[in-house]
Design an enzyme around this catalytic site. Structure first.
Site, short mmCIF file in Angstrom:
data_model
loop_
_atom_site.label_atom_id
_atom_site.label_comp_id
_atom_site.label_asym_id
_atom_site.label_seq_id
_atom_site.Cartn_x
_atom_site.Cartn_y
_atom_site.Cartn_z
N CYS A 166 -6.97 -1.04 1.90
CA CYS A 166 -5.89 -1.55 2.75
C CYS A 166 -6.43 -1.68 4.17
O CYS A 166 -7.11 -0.79 4.67
CB CYS A 166 -4.74 -0.54 2.71
SG CYS A 166 -3.52 -0.82 4.01
N CYS A 219 0.77 3.12 3.57
CA CYS A 219 1.26 2.62 4.86
C CYS A 219 2.21 1.43 4.74
O CYS A 219 2.59 0.87 5.76
CB CYS A 219 0.09 2.26 5.76
SG CYS A 219 -0.72 0.71 5.31
N CYS A 265 -9.01 -5.27 -9.37
CA CYS A 265 -8.61 -4.23 -10.31
C CYS A 265 -8.06 -3.06 -9.47
O CYS A 265 -8.81 -2.39 -8.78
CB CYS A 265 -9.83 -3.80 -11.12
SG CYS A 265 -9.47 -2.52 -12.31
N CYS A 275 -4.67 1.12 6.81
CA CYS A 275 -4.90 2.58 6.75
C CYS A 275 -6.22 2.93 6.05
O CYS A 275 -6.55 4.10 5.94
CB CYS A 275 -3.73 3.27 6.04
SG CYS A 275 -3.71 3.04 4.24
N CYS A 316 0.86 -1.18 0.00
CA CYS A 316 0.00 0.00 0.00
C CYS A 316 0.90 1.23 0.00
O CYS A 316 1.82 1.33 0.81
CB CYS A 316 -0.88 -0.02 1.25
SG CYS A 316 -1.68 1.55 1.60
FE FE Z 1 -2.39 1.19 3.78
#
Ligand code: FE
Length: 184
Positions: free
Chosen positions: A147, A101, A170, A150, A98
């Site tokens: 995610c 984070c 996607c 976060c 991500c």
């Molecule tokens: Fe994250």
């Protein structure tokens, strides 16, 4: 007369803005203080579930800590243009984290060429590392993929992926950070 009407509109607009700026901020649901995510070593081996702090930042803090294109996708649920992102064609072996984070969210071993112009995966790196939920966009119901640490918006999940699972995650390139598998 015309001028008066104009001033009236300006006054009404100003009052509207004052209402907008002073309205109470209703806190939305937030990432939990502690979240359990699966960690991976640099060669892509799954290390197991670890409890870590959830990443909770204000909108202003996110704006200050991300490039604008990543901020617009991760925090404002924007979608990058098809074929414009860095990773849609990439077949390099490695981990996708991500961009907000650093949590490992996808893995090149589940990446495939979807031809859609966005990176596509058949599954996340670990089920625990993403959150999936319904998202309504102009009346269209889709499954949003976020995610887990976060709550950054990564992309959407569709059911037109390859067999056997038939899933297509996607994902936006600008929501991801790539690192090659490193052994030793
Ligand atoms: Fe994250």
């Amino acid at each position: 007369m015309v001028r008066r009407a104009f001033l009236g509109i300006v006054a009404a607009g100003g009052a509207g803005y004052a209402w907008f700026a002073t309205r109470p901020v209703v806190p939305g649901p937030q990432v939990a203080r502690r979240v359990s995510i699966v960690q991976f070593d640099p060669s892509g081996v799954r290390l197991g579930l670890v409890e870590v702090d959830g990443v909770r930042k204000t909108d202003l803090e996110w704006r200050g800590s991300l490039p604008l294109d990543s901020y617009m996708v991760l925090r404002q649920k924007d979608t990058e243009l098809a074929f414009a992102g860095e990773f849609h064609k990439s077949q390099r072996p490695g981990l996708y984290r991500c961009a907000g984070c650093e949590t490992v969210v996808f893995d090149s071993r589940a990446k495939y060429a979807s031809g859609t112009g966005w990176p596509a995966f058949t599954e996340p790196a670990a089920r625990e590392n993403v959150v999936e939920g319904w998202d309504v966009y102009f009346g269209l119901r889709r499954i949003e993929v976020k995610c887990a640490r976060c709550w950054g918006h990564l992309g959407h999940l569709f059911d037109d992926g390859p067999p056997p699972g038939g899933l297509r995650y996607c994902i936006n390139s600008v929501a991801l950070k790539f690192s090659d598998f490193r052994v030793g």
